[in-house]
Scaffold this active site. Structure first.
Site, mmCIF file in Angstrom:
data_model
loop_
_atom_site.group_PDB
_atom_site.id
_atom_site.type_symbol
_atom_site.label_atom_id
_atom_site.label_comp_id
_atom_site.label_asym_id
_atom_site.label_seq_id
_atom_site.Cartn_x
_atom_site.Cartn_y
_atom_site.Cartn_z
ATOM 1 N N LYS A 143 0.769 -1.313 0.033
ATOM 2 C CA LYS A 143 0.019 -0.003 0.059
ATOM 3 C C LYS A 143 0.775 1.117 -0.024
ATOM 4 O O LYS A 143 0.480 2.326 -0.748
ATOM 5 C CB LYS A 143 -0.631 -0.059 1.366
ATOM 6 N N ARG A 184 -9.806 1.099 9.278
ATOM 7 C CA ARG A 184 -9.097 -0.475 9.314
ATOM 8 C C ARG A 184 -10.110 -1.185 10.140
ATOM 9 O O ARG A 184 -9.733 -2.339 10.086
ATOM 10 C CB ARG A 184 -7.880 -0.552 9.935
ATOM 11 N N ARG A 238 11.850 -5.943 4.764
ATOM 12 C CA ARG A 238 11.666 -4.420 4.616
ATOM 13 C C ARG A 238 12.625 -3.641 5.349
ATOM 14 O O ARG A 238 13.263 -4.067 6.539
ATOM 15 C CB ARG A 238 10.442 -3.874 5.075
ATOM 16 N N ARG A 240 11.688 -1.891 11.068
ATOM 17 C CA ARG A 240 10.617 -1.203 12.027
ATOM 18 C C ARG A 240 10.391 -2.115 13.186
ATOM 19 O O ARG A 240 10.293 -3.446 12.922
ATOM 20 C CB ARG A 240 9.346 -1.007 11.191
ATOM 21 N N ARG A 264 0.007 -8.903 13.508
ATOM 22 C CA ARG A 264 -0.475 -7.795 12.547
ATOM 23 C C ARG A 264 -1.339 -8.652 11.628
ATOM 24 O O ARG A 264 -2.551 -8.041 11.018
ATOM 25 C CB ARG A 264 0.338 -6.919 12.011
HETATM 26 P P1 AP5 Z 1 4.875 -1.705 1.511
HETATM 27 O O1 AP5 Z 1 4.688 -0.760 0.620
HETATM 28 O O2 AP5 Z 1 5.821 -0.904 3.172
HETATM 29 O O3 AP5 Z 1 3.646 -2.298 2.374
HETATM 30 P P2 AP5 Z 1 2.407 -1.705 3.285
HETATM 31 O O4 AP5 Z 1 1.254 -2.286 2.740
HETATM 32 O O5 AP5 Z 1 2.422 -0.153 3.088
HETATM 33 O O6 AP5 Z 1 2.830 -2.260 4.473
HETATM 34 P P3 AP5 Z 1 2.897 -1.602 6.139
HETATM 35 O O7 AP5 Z 1 3.403 -2.720 6.872
HETATM 36 O O8 AP5 Z 1 3.282 -0.141 6.223
HETATM 37 O O9 AP5 Z 1 1.154 -1.666 6.227
HETATM 38 P P4 AP5 Z 1 0.474 -1.719 7.601
HETATM 39 O O10 AP5 Z 1 -0.784 -1.754 6.982
HETATM 40 O O11 AP5 Z 1 0.716 -3.113 8.477
HETATM 41 O O12 AP5 Z 1 1.174 -0.760 8.733
HETATM 42 P P5 AP5 Z 1 0.888 0.800 8.818
HETATM 43 O O13 AP5 Z 1 2.316 1.444 8.945
HETATM 44 O O14 AP5 Z 1 -0.298 1.438 8.126
HETATM 45 O O15 AP5 Z 1 5.690 -2.953 1.445
HETATM 46 C C1 AP5 Z 1 6.135 -3.887 2.121
HETATM 47 C C2 AP5 Z 1 7.569 -4.488 1.595
HETATM 48 O O16 AP5 Z 1 7.482 -4.854 0.456
HETATM 49 C C3 AP5 Z 1 8.544 -3.154 1.454
HETATM 50 O O17 AP5 Z 1 9.962 -3.799 1.665
HETATM 51 C C4 AP5 Z 1 8.478 -3.097 -0.054
HETATM 52 O O18 AP5 Z 1 9.870 -2.672 -0.789
HETATM 53 C C5 AP5 Z 1 8.294 -4.407 -0.742
HETATM 54 N N1 AP5 Z 1 7.024 -4.470 -1.731
HETATM 55 C C6 AP5 Z 1 6.315 -3.637 -1.994
HETATM 56 N N2 AP5 Z 1 5.434 -4.055 -2.876
HETATM 57 C C7 AP5 Z 1 6.203 -5.104 -3.791
HETATM 58 C C8 AP5 Z 1 5.882 -5.979 -4.619
HETATM 59 N N3 AP5 Z 1 4.853 -5.673 -5.442
HETATM 60 N N4 AP5 Z 1 6.976 -7.124 -5.046
HETATM 61 C C9 AP5 Z 1 7.833 -7.248 -4.121
HETATM 62 N N5 AP5 Z 1 8.047 -6.314 -3.061
HETATM 63 C C10 AP5 Z 1 7.419 -5.359 -2.524
HETATM 64 O O19 AP5 Z 1 0.224 0.613 10.317
HETATM 65 C C11 AP5 Z 1 1.194 0.273 11.425
HETATM 66 C C12 AP5 Z 1 0.488 0.331 12.972
HETATM 67 O O20 AP5 Z 1 -0.106 1.546 13.080
HETATM 68 C C13 AP5 Z 1 -0.670 -0.739 12.727
HETATM 69 O O21 AP5 Z 1 -0.272 -2.217 13.172
HETATM 70 C C14 AP5 Z 1 -1.672 -0.192 13.901
HETATM 71 O O22 AP5 Z 1 -1.093 -0.279 15.058
HETATM 72 C C15 AP5 Z 1 -1.474 1.253 13.772
HETATM 73 N N6 AP5 Z 1 -2.407 1.687 12.781
HETATM 74 C C16 AP5 Z 1 -2.328 2.271 11.660
HETATM 75 N N7 AP5 Z 1 -3.563 2.565 11.065
HETATM 76 C C17 AP5 Z 1 -4.793 2.511 12.097
HETATM 77 C C18 AP5 Z 1 -5.922 2.335 11.975
HETATM 78 N N8 AP5 Z 1 -6.622 2.926 10.816
HETATM 79 N N9 AP5 Z 1 -6.366 2.095 13.027
HETATM 80 C C19 AP5 Z 1 -5.882 1.482 14.205
HETATM 81 N N10 AP5 Z 1 -4.635 1.461 14.153
HETATM 82 C C20 AP5 Z 1 -4.017 1.813 13.012
#
Ligand code: AP5
Length: 224
Positions: free
Chosen positions: A16, A91, A130, A163, A174
């Site tokens: 994402k 979410r 990552r 991270r 997660r």
């Molecule tokens: P990346 O693009 O970083 O993936 P992502 O989907 O953005 O993953 P996140 O871990 O950031 O999402 P998340 O939803 O768990 O965490 P968030 O930060 O939102 O890609 C991942 C890896 O793969 C990278 O190394 C990239 O290079 C590689 N890659 C990407 N695309 C690829 C491809 N096509 N092929 C190969 N490799 C690829 O949330 C963190 C925490 O915040 C949550 O756990 C929660 O505690 C809190 N939080 C956030 N939002 C909320 C909410 N709305 N409500 C409650 N808590 C929340």
């Protein structure tokens, strides 16, 4: 199409953030990733960050009321006049209902929810490798998208780190949180004919191309 109000949905690590940054450039819209907003709050030791930290470290979601206000005020700003891209929000079903209520209050509605999907195995591979830059959160992968110089961000030269929530046991938690709390949104938005499915298991350029095609289709649908 007057405005483009988009949500990126999908499991942790499905890409994402990777695609959100590209979309932001392509569409020139504000891009708000709740994970980035919360990590910045933790780093700056704000009230929001103090509450969020313990949940994030465990791989749990922060309480709905903590995050809803932060997003509502952004959507209600002049910056969002032409639309927005939300990553990681909503979410939960209550968050989705709060978003719909806020948009209705503003006389607006979502244009589409883009589901970038990937299997649990792929998520483990991606998050395990990552590396994220400490300054601005730029994202790399040791195998799929390595930086030119190991441990250093290509874009701003800052250090690349794992991270805190990318440790294997936290990734697993997660994922189970995603299946339990966030996956119900797929049906929620499918029912409203807002959902568009994207194969996040493909290479980054192929995923970006599928997203572009999907957005072009939305525009064509809107023209008729
Ligand atoms: P990346 O693009 O970083 O993936 P992502 O989907 O953005 O993953 P996140 O871990 O950031 O999402 P998340 O939803 O768990 O965490 P968030 O930060 O939102 O890609 C991942 C890896 O793969 C990278 O190394 C990239 O290079 C590689 N890659 C990407 N695309 C690829 C491809 N096509 N092929 C190969 N490799 C690829 O949330 C963190 C925490 O915040 C949550 O756990 C929660 O505690 C809190 N939080 C956030 N939002 C909320 C909410 N709305 N409500 C409650 N808590 C929340």
């Amino acid at each position: 199409m007057n405005e483009l109000n988009l949500v990126l949905l999908g499991p942790p690590g499905s890409g994402k953030g990777t695609q959100g940054e590209r979309l932001q450039e392509d569409l020139d819209l504000p891009y708000w990733a709740t994970g980035d907003i919360l990590r910045a709050a933790v780093r700056d030791e704000t009230e929001l960050g103090k509450v969020a930290k313990e949940y994030m470290d465990r791989g749990d979601l922060v309480p709905d009321e903590v995050i809803v206000g932060a997003i509502a005020e952004r959507i209600d700003s002049a910056e969002a006049a032409d639309g927005f891209i939300l990553d990681g929000f909503p979410r939960t079903v209550p968050q989705a209902e709060a978003l719909a209520a806020k948009l209705e209050e503003l006389g607006r509605a979502l244009t589409a929810v883009l589901l970038i999907d990937a299997s649990d195995e792929e998520v483990m591979r991606r998050l395990g490798g990552r590396r994220t830059c400490v300054e601005n959160g730029h994202v790399f992968h040791i195998e799929f998208n390595p930086p030119e110089k190991q441990g250093v961000c290509d874009i701003d030269g800052s250090e690349l780190v794992v991270r805190d929530d990318d440790e294997p046991e936290v990734i697993a938690h997660r994922l189970s949180t995603y299946h339990e709390k966030t996956e119900p949104l797929i049906e929620f938005y499918d029912h409203q004919s807002l959902l568009r499915r994207i194969d996040g298991g493909a290479a980054p350029d192929a995923v970006a191309e599928e997203l572009r095609r999907t957005l072009a289709t939305l525009k064509i649908e809107d023209d008729f």
